[in-house]
Structures are given as C-alpha cells and as structure tokens.
Design a protein around this motif. Structure first.
Motif, PDB file in Angstrom:
ATOM      1  N   MET A   1       0.843  -1.187   0.000  1.00  0.00           N
ATOM      2  CA  MET A   1       0.000   0.000   0.000  1.00  0.00           C
ATOM      3  C   MET A   1       0.876   1.234   0.000  1.00  0.00           C
ATOM      4  O   MET A   1       1.871   1.277   0.690  1.00  0.00           O
ATOM      5  CB  MET A   1      -0.887   0.027   1.241  1.00  0.00           C
ATOM      6  N   ARG A   2       0.450   2.200  -0.769  1.00  0.00           N
ATOM      7  CA  ARG A   2       1.162   3.465  -0.819  1.00  0.00           C
ATOM      8  C   ARG A   2       0.173   4.576  -0.463  1.00  0.00           C
ATOM      9  O   ARG A   2      -0.884   4.699  -1.076  1.00  0.00           O
ATOM     10  CB  ARG A   2       1.719   3.689  -2.221  1.00  0.00           C
ATOM     11  N   LYS A   3       0.497   5.353   0.545  1.00  0.00           N
ATOM     12  CA  LYS A   3      -0.374   6.417   1.031  1.00  0.00           C
ATOM     13  C   LYS A   3      -0.247   7.635   0.122  1.00  0.00           C
ATOM     14  O   LYS A   3       0.847   7.985  -0.317  1.00  0.00           O
ATOM     15  CB  LYS A   3       0.020   6.786   2.457  1.00  0.00           C
ATOM     16  N   MET A   4      -1.384   8.299  -0.145  1.00  0.00           N
ATOM     17  CA  MET A   4      -1.381   9.500  -0.974  1.00  0.00           C
ATOM     18  C   MET A   4      -2.503  10.427  -0.536  1.00  0.00           C
ATOM     19  O   MET A   4      -3.362  10.045   0.259  1.00  0.00           O
ATOM     20  CB  MET A   4      -1.544   9.119  -2.448  1.00  0.00           C
ATOM     21  N   LEU A   5      -2.490  11.639  -1.026  1.00  0.00           N
ATOM     22  CA  LEU A   5      -3.500  12.641  -0.714  1.00  0.00           C
ATOM     23  C   LEU A   5      -4.268  12.978  -1.993  1.00  0.00           C
ATOM     24  O   LEU A   5      -3.665  13.264  -3.025  1.00  0.00           O
ATOM     25  CB  LEU A   5      -2.831  13.895  -0.152  1.00  0.00           C
ATOM     26  N   THR A   6      -5.606  12.937  -1.955  1.00  0.00           N
ATOM     27  CA  THR A   6      -6.411  13.242  -3.136  1.00  0.00           C
ATOM     28  C   THR A   6      -6.537  14.749  -3.314  1.00  0.00           C
ATOM     29  O   THR A   6      -6.185  15.531  -2.423  1.00  0.00           O
ATOM     30  CB  THR A   6      -7.820  12.642  -3.023  1.00  0.00           C
ATOM     31  N   LYS A   7      -7.068  15.156  -4.458  1.00  0.00           N
ATOM     32  CA  LYS A   7      -7.280  16.583  -4.723  1.00  0.00           C
ATOM     33  C   LYS A   7      -8.261  17.200  -3.738  1.00  0.00           C
ATOM     34  O   LYS A   7      -8.195  18.380  -3.441  1.00  0.00           O
ATOM     35  CB  LYS A   7      -7.795  16.778  -6.148  1.00  0.00           C
ATOM     36  N   ALA A   8      -9.182  16.378  -3.226  1.00  0.00           N
ATOM     37  CA  ALA A   8     -10.183  16.852  -2.273  1.00  0.00           C
ATOM     38  C   ALA A   8      -9.636  16.913  -0.848  1.00  0.00           C
ATOM     39  O   ALA A   8     -10.339  17.327   0.064  1.00  0.00           O
ATOM     40  CB  ALA A   8     -11.407  15.945  -2.314  1.00  0.00           C
ATOM     41  N   GLY A   9      -8.379  16.480  -0.649  1.00  0.00           N
ATOM     42  CA  GLY A   9      -7.768  16.529   0.665  1.00  0.00           C
ATOM     43  C   GLY A   9      -7.969  15.274   1.500  1.00  0.00           C
ATOM     44  O   GLY A   9      -7.685  15.277   2.692  1.00  0.00           O
ATOM     45  N   LEU A  10      -8.466  14.202   0.895  1.00  0.00           N
ATOM     46  CA  LEU A  10      -8.673  12.947   1.615  1.00  0.00           C
ATOM     47  C   LEU A  10      -7.449  12.056   1.477  1.00  0.00           C
ATOM     48  O   LEU A  10      -6.768  12.078   0.459  1.00  0.00           O
ATOM     49  CB  LEU A  10      -9.885  12.206   1.052  1.00  0.00           C
ATOM     50  N   ILE A  11      -7.186  11.251   2.485  1.00  0.00           N
ATOM     51  CA  ILE A  11      -6.090  10.290   2.421  1.00  0.00           C
ATOM     52  C   ILE A  11      -6.594   9.049   1.702  1.00  0.00           C
ATOM     53  O   ILE A  11      -7.661   8.530   2.007  1.00  0.00           O
ATOM     54  CB  ILE A  11      -5.587   9.933   3.830  1.00  0.00           C
ATOM     55  N   ALA A  12      -5.824   8.580   0.724  1.00  0.00           N
ATOM     56  CA  ALA A  12      -6.159   7.373  -0.031  1.00  0.00           C
ATOM     57  C   ALA A  12      -4.932   6.488  -0.090  1.00  0.00           C
ATOM     58  O   ALA A  12      -3.811   6.936   0.137  1.00  0.00           O
ATOM     59  CB  ALA A  12      -6.618   7.747  -1.435  1.00  0.00           C
ATOM     60  N   LYS A  34     -16.775  -3.669 -11.449  1.00  0.00           N
ATOM     61  CA  LYS A  34     -15.927  -4.669 -12.089  1.00  0.00           C
ATOM     62  C   LYS A  34     -14.701  -4.956 -11.241  1.00  0.00           C
ATOM     63  O   LYS A  34     -14.258  -4.114 -10.472  1.00  0.00           O
ATOM     64  CB  LYS A  34     -15.495  -4.191 -13.466  1.00  0.00           C
ATOM     65  N   HIS A  35     -14.136  -6.165 -11.412  1.00  0.00           N
ATOM     66  CA  HIS A  35     -12.928  -6.546 -10.692  1.00  0.00           C
ATOM     67  C   HIS A  35     -11.717  -5.850 -11.307  1.00  0.00           C
ATOM     68  O   HIS A  35     -11.640  -5.678 -12.521  1.00  0.00           O
ATOM     69  CB  HIS A  35     -12.733  -8.059 -10.748  1.00  0.00           C
ATOM     70  N   SER A  36     -10.795  -5.427 -10.479  1.00  0.00           N
ATOM     71  CA  SER A  36      -9.568  -4.790 -10.938  1.00  0.00           C
ATOM     72  C   SER A  36      -8.410  -5.332 -10.115  1.00  0.00           C
ATOM     73  O   SER A  36      -8.567  -5.651  -8.943  1.00  0.00           O
ATOM     74  CB  SER A  36      -9.658  -3.273 -10.768  1.00  0.00           C
ATOM     75  N   HIS A  37      -7.237  -5.434 -10.722  1.00  0.00           N
ATOM     76  CA  HIS A  37      -6.063  -5.961 -10.016  1.00  0.00           C
ATOM     77  C   HIS A  37      -5.405  -4.908  -9.136  1.00  0.00           C
ATOM     78  O   HIS A  37      -4.609  -5.240  -8.268  1.00  0.00           O
ATOM     79  CB  HIS A  37      -5.050  -6.516 -11.009  1.00  0.00           C
ATOM     80  N   GLU A  38      -5.729  -3.641  -9.351  1.00  0.00           N
ATOM     81  CA  GLU A  38      -5.212  -2.573  -8.495  1.00  0.00           C
ATOM     82  C   GLU A  38      -6.261  -1.478  -8.399  1.00  0.00           C
ATOM     83  O   GLU A  38      -7.162  -1.384  -9.230  1.00  0.00           O
ATOM     84  CB  GLU A  38      -3.896  -2.019  -9.027  1.00  0.00           C
ATOM     85  N   GLY A  39      -6.138  -0.668  -7.357  1.00  0.00           N
ATOM     86  CA  GLY A  39      -7.120   0.396  -7.174  1.00  0.00           C
ATOM     87  C   GLY A  39      -6.748   1.295  -6.018  1.00  0.00           C
ATOM     88  O   GLY A  39      -5.620   1.270  -5.524  1.00  0.00           O
ATOM     89  N   TYR A  40      -7.714   2.100  -5.595  1.00  0.00           N
ATOM     90  CA  TYR A  40      -7.494   3.103  -4.555  1.00  0.00           C
ATOM     91  C   TYR A  40      -8.520   2.928  -3.445  1.00  0.00           C
ATOM     92  O   TYR A  40      -9.718   2.857  -3.704  1.00  0.00           O
ATOM     93  CB  TYR A  40      -7.607   4.502  -5.142  1.00  0.00           C
ATOM     94  N   LEU A  41      -8.048   2.868  -2.229  1.00  0.00           N
ATOM     95  CA  LEU A  41      -8.903   2.758  -1.050  1.00  0.00           C
ATOM     96  C   LEU A  41      -8.964   4.121  -0.371  1.00  0.00           C
ATOM     97  O   LEU A  41      -7.923   4.726  -0.086  1.00  0.00           O
ATOM     98  CB  LEU A  41      -8.323   1.722  -0.084  1.00  0.00           C
TER      99      LEU A  41
END
Length: 52
Positions: A1-12, A34-41
């Motif tokens: 997992m890699r932590k990041m900040l969205t444009k809206a200011g939320l942690i994803a 749909k199923h995806s092998h990667e994504g954003y939480l």
C-alpha cells in the motif's frame, strides 16, 4: 500500500486486489462494479475504486 492525498484533501491508499482482500475487500470497484487488479482505497468513505 502506498499512502497518498487526493485533490479533495482525503487520504487514499494505492493497493492491489490481493492487499484489499486481507482487510475484508474483494477487489471490486465501488464505481463500476468490475474486478480490478489494483485500485485506490479511501478509508474515510469506505470506498475502493479502480484506476479508470
């Protein structure tokens, strides 16, 4: 997992489907269904989405 900040200011987190299953997910996008092998939480929204 890699932590990041969205444009809206939320942690994803950029995750793989294998990582999301370890915490109770299925790797299915909440947007398109749909199923995806990667994504954003986004924990504050309890939301997982594919890169599309």
């Amino acid at each position: 997992m890699r932590k990041m900040l969205t444009k809206a200011g939320l942690i994803a987190y950029h995750t793989t489907a294998a990582e999301i299953t370890l915490i109770g997910g299925f790797g299915i996008c909440d947007e398109c269904g749909k199923h995806s092998h990667e994504g954003y939480l986004v924990p504050v929204l309890n939301h997982w989405q594919c890169p599309k």
